[in-house]
Design an enzyme around this catalytic site. Sequence first.
Site, PDB file in Angstrom:
ATOM      1  N   HIS A  94       0.829  -1.205   0.000  1.00 58.07           N
ATOM      2  CA  HIS A  94       0.000   0.000   0.000  1.00 58.07           C
ATOM      3  C   HIS A  94       0.864   1.257   0.000  1.00 58.07           C
ATOM      4  O   HIS A  94       0.603   2.199  -0.764  1.00 58.07           O
ATOM      5  CB  HIS A  94      -0.913   0.014   1.224  1.00 58.07           C
ATOM      6  N   GLU A  95       1.891   1.290   0.843  1.00 57.33           N
ATOM      7  CA  GLU A  95       2.755   2.475   0.897  1.00 57.33           C
ATOM      8  C   GLU A  95       3.503   2.675  -0.421  1.00 57.33           C
ATOM      9  O   GLU A  95       3.735   3.803  -0.847  1.00 57.33           O
ATOM     10  CB  GLU A  95       3.736   2.360   2.069  1.00 57.33           C
ATOM     11  N   HIS A  98       1.571   4.661  -2.943  1.00 55.51           N
ATOM     12  CA  HIS A  98       1.713   6.119  -2.879  1.00 55.51           C
ATOM     13  C   HIS A  98       2.939   6.584  -3.665  1.00 55.51           C
ATOM     14  O   HIS A  98       2.922   7.644  -4.299  1.00 55.51           O
ATOM     15  CB  HIS A  98       1.821   6.575  -1.427  1.00 55.51           C
TER      16      HIS A  98
END
Length: 224
Positions: A94-95, A98
Amino acid sequence: MLWITFLIGLVLTLWAQYRVRSNFKRWSKVEARSGLTGAEVARRILDMNGLSHVPVEPVRGVLSDHYDPTVRAVRLSEPVYSSSSIAAISVAAHECGHALQHKEDYGALVLRHRMVPVLNFTSGLAPWLLMAGIFLRATGLTLVGLIFFSLTVLFHLVTLPVEFNASARAKEIMIRQGFVTPGEETGVNRVLGAAAFTYVAGALVALLELLRFILIFLGQQNDD
């Protein structure tokens, strides 16, 4: 009405915190069949997308994982960095989502970044202006406080597509690259879904707070 909005906001906040912690704890006990750690998954995702210059760094704390756009670094908490659990690799991916958004200048992310300098000024002043306006019965101060607080609410709303898109990218990459098997998708969905709910809850709480202040402001006007 004012107490109702406060109670709803409190319940939403507590429920969101419970969901994210309980799901993370549960799926932290389930090892991914790939055997890859959060750090390894993050490194592979970044490298395969031309982001080999973006470091993956450990950071202290639990659920303190984040992508730092100012220095372009993915920072993973200790339980995520070295763990090969479903929860760990889901958060790590998920990170990285970004970081991919940053590379592509994803619209909502760009807008959120541009709002930060303004919010650094308005978010600190908004509570003081609202309190001063309410206690001094100065509708002008209350109105300015409302405008400043509205920007905080807007920031919460802009954050939603950023977080949902990062999770969608993470799940797609993890499945396509074989970091998780079809049978492990449930865990990924639970972990990322619970994390996304915290942002939804945050946006709803901010909207309820805005509604509460609007009702106070309207009450002041009626008294005048």
